[in-house]
Design a protein around this motif. Structure first.
Motif, PDB file in Angstrom:
ATOM      1  N   GLU A 186      -2.232  -8.924 -10.008  1.00  0.00           N
ATOM      2  CA  GLU A 186      -2.403  -7.721  -9.499  1.00  0.00           C
ATOM      3  C   GLU A 186      -2.332  -7.776  -8.074  1.00  0.00           C
ATOM      4  O   GLU A 186      -1.849  -6.595  -7.405  1.00  0.00           O
ATOM      5  N   ILE A 187      -2.308  -8.940  -7.232  1.00  0.00           N
ATOM      6  CA  ILE A 187      -2.062  -8.922  -5.874  1.00  0.00           C
ATOM      7  C   ILE A 187      -0.973 -10.041  -5.595  1.00  0.00           C
ATOM      8  O   ILE A 187      -1.197 -11.262  -6.191  1.00  0.00           O
ATOM      9  N   PHE A 188      -0.118  -9.944  -4.826  1.00  0.00           N
ATOM     10  CA  PHE A 188       1.056 -10.989  -4.236  1.00  0.00           C
ATOM     11  C   PHE A 188       1.145 -10.916  -2.912  1.00  0.00           C
ATOM     12  O   PHE A 188       1.618  -9.905  -2.182  1.00  0.00           O
ATOM     13  N   LEU A 189       0.567 -12.159  -2.436  1.00  0.00           N
ATOM     14  CA  LEU A 189       0.837 -12.296  -0.624  1.00  0.00           C
ATOM     15  C   LEU A 189       1.929 -12.971  -0.229  1.00  0.00           C
ATOM     16  O   LEU A 189       2.329 -13.919  -0.955  1.00  0.00           O
ATOM     17  N   ILE A 190       2.638 -12.636   0.938  1.00  0.00           N
ATOM     18  CA  ILE A 190       4.022 -13.237   1.235  1.00  0.00           C
ATOM     19  C   ILE A 190       3.690 -13.393   2.843  1.00  0.00           C
ATOM     20  O   ILE A 190       3.285 -12.476   3.495  1.00  0.00           O
ATOM     21  N   GLY A 191       4.064 -14.695   3.158  1.00  0.00           N
ATOM     22  CA  GLY A 191       3.874 -14.681   4.805  1.00  0.00           C
ATOM     23  C   GLY A 191       5.230 -13.755   5.447  1.00  0.00           C
ATOM     24  O   GLY A 191       6.287 -13.720   4.912  1.00  0.00           O
ATOM     25  N   THR A 218      -4.796   1.525   7.451  1.00  0.00           N
ATOM     26  CA  THR A 218      -4.850   0.915   6.162  1.00  0.00           C
ATOM     27  C   THR A 218      -4.283   1.549   5.292  1.00  0.00           C
ATOM     28  O   THR A 218      -4.470   2.686   4.738  1.00  0.00           O
ATOM     29  N   ILE A 219      -3.475   0.647   4.222  1.00  0.00           N
ATOM     30  CA  ILE A 219      -2.706   1.427   3.432  1.00  0.00           C
ATOM     31  C   ILE A 219      -3.344   0.776   1.794  1.00  0.00           C
ATOM     32  O   ILE A 219      -3.560  -0.264   1.790  1.00  0.00           O
ATOM     33  N   ILE A 220      -3.198   1.680   0.631  1.00  0.00           N
ATOM     34  CA  ILE A 220      -3.507   1.135  -0.558  1.00  0.00           C
ATOM     35  C   ILE A 220      -2.101   1.558  -1.364  1.00  0.00           C
ATOM     36  O   ILE A 220      -1.562   2.390  -1.156  1.00  0.00           O
ATOM     37  N   CYS A 221      -2.343   0.832  -2.643  1.00  0.00           N
ATOM     38  CA  CYS A 221      -1.268   1.067  -3.554  1.00  0.00           C
ATOM     39  C   CYS A 221      -2.024   1.178  -4.837  1.00  0.00           C
ATOM     40  O   CYS A 221      -1.881   0.200  -5.584  1.00  0.00           O
ATOM     41  N   PRO A 222      -2.601   2.274  -5.106  1.00  0.00           N
ATOM     42  CA  PRO A 222      -3.513   2.397  -6.441  1.00  0.00           C
ATOM     43  C   PRO A 222      -2.743   2.652  -7.753  1.00  0.00           C
ATOM     44  O   PRO A 222      -3.538   2.324  -8.599  1.00  0.00           O
ATOM     45  N   ARG A 223      -1.452   3.047  -7.604  1.00  0.00           N
ATOM     46  CA  ARG A 223      -0.883   3.381  -9.108  1.00  0.00           C
ATOM     47  C   ARG A 223       0.128   2.675  -9.506  1.00  0.00           C
ATOM     48  O   ARG A 223       0.652   2.638 -10.618  1.00  0.00           O
ATOM     49  N   PHE A 224       0.358   1.307  -8.593  1.00  0.00           N
ATOM     50  CA  PHE A 224       1.409   0.408  -9.200  1.00  0.00           C
ATOM     51  C   PHE A 224       0.981  -0.917  -8.993  1.00  0.00           C
ATOM     52  O   PHE A 224      -0.024  -0.992  -7.863  1.00  0.00           O
ATOM     53  N   PRO A 260       2.375  -5.239  -9.179  1.00  0.00           N
ATOM     54  CA  PRO A 260       1.383  -5.826  -8.176  1.00  0.00           C
ATOM     55  C   PRO A 260       1.192  -5.181  -6.776  1.00  0.00           C
ATOM     56  O   PRO A 260       2.323  -4.608  -6.280  1.00  0.00           O
ATOM     57  N   GLN A 261       0.307  -5.291  -6.119  1.00  0.00           N
ATOM     58  CA  GLN A 261      -0.133  -4.677  -4.692  1.00  0.00           C
ATOM     59  C   GLN A 261       0.533  -5.906  -3.811  1.00  0.00           C
ATOM     60  O   GLN A 261       0.120  -7.171  -3.829  1.00  0.00           O
ATOM     61  N   MET A 262       1.627  -5.639  -3.129  1.00  0.00           N
ATOM     62  CA  MET A 262       1.985  -6.615  -2.257  1.00  0.00           C
ATOM     63  C   MET A 262       2.221  -6.366  -0.821  1.00  0.00           C
ATOM     64  O   MET A 262       2.064  -5.107  -0.338  1.00  0.00           O
ATOM     65  N   SER A 263       1.904  -7.404  -0.168  1.00  0.00           N
ATOM     66  CA  SER A 263       1.869  -7.307   1.371  1.00  0.00           C
ATOM     67  C   SER A 263       2.569  -8.418   1.932  1.00  0.00           C
ATOM     68  O   SER A 263       2.420  -9.720   1.415  1.00  0.00           O
ATOM     69  N   THR A 264       3.236  -8.480   3.192  1.00  0.00           N
ATOM     70  CA  THR A 264       3.397  -9.564   3.931  1.00  0.00           C
ATOM     71  C   THR A 264       2.341  -9.708   4.918  1.00  0.00           C
ATOM     72  O   THR A 264       1.854  -8.586   5.408  1.00  0.00           O
TER      73      THR A 264
END
Length: 368
Positions: free
Chosen positions: A103-108, A179-185, A187-191
């Motif tokens: 559900e969440i994917f974090l990338i540097g 602050t940004i959210i991704c409620p409909r898709f 995984p939720q991704m962020s760098t």
């Protein structure tokens, strides 16, 4: 992959961190993201997994990821993954995401991460928030964050209760935070910027218990549309702000004699065993190079001692250094915002005060 639907949010579970490696060595940003990912996973009550792509990465390095929070490490080992290519890495990661559905994917937000993240997000038909400086899933924790970093009347503002990832990043050149959210898709991704998240203490027992899951990598030369002929490394001396124990930064206050102001900062940093940083104004004026910049649009630092010379303390700068253990501020404006977060404040001319500080420190060292 059949059965993968990024809009089926209920099918996704777990927090993942892309653990970047170069020449078989795990990069420090990976430990920072795992430490932050551990908090998010705990708030959600889910598993935290690291994802490593490469060829022949040593098991001791893979196990060590558990010491910083990972419950499991997905090991994608293949000769074609030895050197980074956008095509190769994106295919392997997207195949794995489509199969496991985190559900969440974090990338540097490194050179590699900034290239890889958008490509994966586009293929997976989901969103990505770049250059994040803060992450939350718990609404109560997010509200506490806002109380100390914004002018919002948090207590009288209605917040929707949900577990969407709240991804905060600088916007409009660092002049405000969004602050940004991704409620409909999913995984939720962020760098996430290197140095922003603090690394937790290494847990030897947790490292030993880490589960390593070898991934059956489906990758062929035809999947990669570039060929790496040679890797050349250029050595360029850059200041290591993130790893420094002491940072002495200069701001617009050195404008009457920039050269002298920088020399004083270098001398003070020398006696303290630290490095020289700068505010955005100094970098914009070309008095110091961009690798010295501290703040929302520069580097975020957490040194033991942070000295601010002639820095007014705009919110963009404070966001990059306010978590330092001890902050010493020198500014001739007694009402400068920098004094609000300073442990010790000196209202005076930095060109007069700094030589006195240097002399006092040298005298104290000599006395010992």
């Amino acid at each position: 992959m059949a059965g993968f639907d990024s809009k089926d949010t209920a099918a996704f579970k777990g927090v993942w961190v892309f653990c970047e490696q170069r020449d078989g060595v795990i990069m420090s940003i990976s430990y920072q993201l795992l430490s932050e990912g551990r908090k998010l996973a705990n708030d959600l009550g889910v598993e935290l997994a690291g994802v490593v792509l490469g060829s022949g990465v040593k098991e001791e390095y893979l196990k060590a990821l558990g010491g910083y929070g990972a419950d499991k490490v997905y090991v994608c080992d293949h000769p074609l993954l030895k050197d980074y290519t956008t095509d190769g890495y994106a295919k392997v990661i997207c195949d794995l995401v489509e199969e496991k559905k985190p559900e969440i994917f974090l990338i540097g937000a490194t050179n590699i991460g900034r290239d890889l993240g958008p490509r994966c997000a586009a293929r997976l038909h989901t969103g990505l928030t770049a250059d994040c400086t803060h992450l939350d899933v718990d609404v109560a924790k997010y509200k506490e964050f806002l109380k100390t970093t914004s002018t919002i009347d948090v207590d009288n503002t209605k917040f929707e209760e949900n577990t969407n990832l709240k991804m905060t990043r600088p916007a409009f050149g660092g002049h405000l935070m969004a602050t940004i959210i991704c409620p409909r898709f999913r995984p939720q991704m962020s760098t996430v910027r290197p140095g922003v998240m603090q690394t937790q203490e290494f847990d030897e027992a947790k490292a030993a218990a880490t589960v390593l899951e070898k991934v059956d990598v489906k990758l062929d030369k035809s999947d990669i549309h570039v060929e790496i002929l040679e890797v050349k490394k250029a050595a360029k001396k850059l200041v290591d702000l993130i790893g420094a124990d002491v940072v002495v930064s200069v701001g617009r206050g050195i404008s009457k004699d920039p050269k002298k102001g920088i020399e004083l900062a270098e001398e003070l940093a020398g006696v303290l065993g630290g490095v020289v940083g700068a505010s955005r104004a100094v970098v914009d004026a070309d008095w110091l190079s961009a690798d010295h910049q501290v703040g929302q649009t520069g580097k975020t630092v957490h040194p033991r001692i942070y000295v601010a010379l002639g820095i007014s303390g705009a919110i963009q700068h404070k966001a990059g250094m306010q978590d330092s253990e001890c902050i010493i501020a020198v500014n001739k404006n007694a009402s400068a915002p920098i004094f609000e977060c300073a442990t010790y404040g000196i209202a005076g001319d930095l060109f007069k005060v700094t030589p006195m500080l240097i002399e006092a420190i040298r005298a104290a060292k000599a006395a010992k």
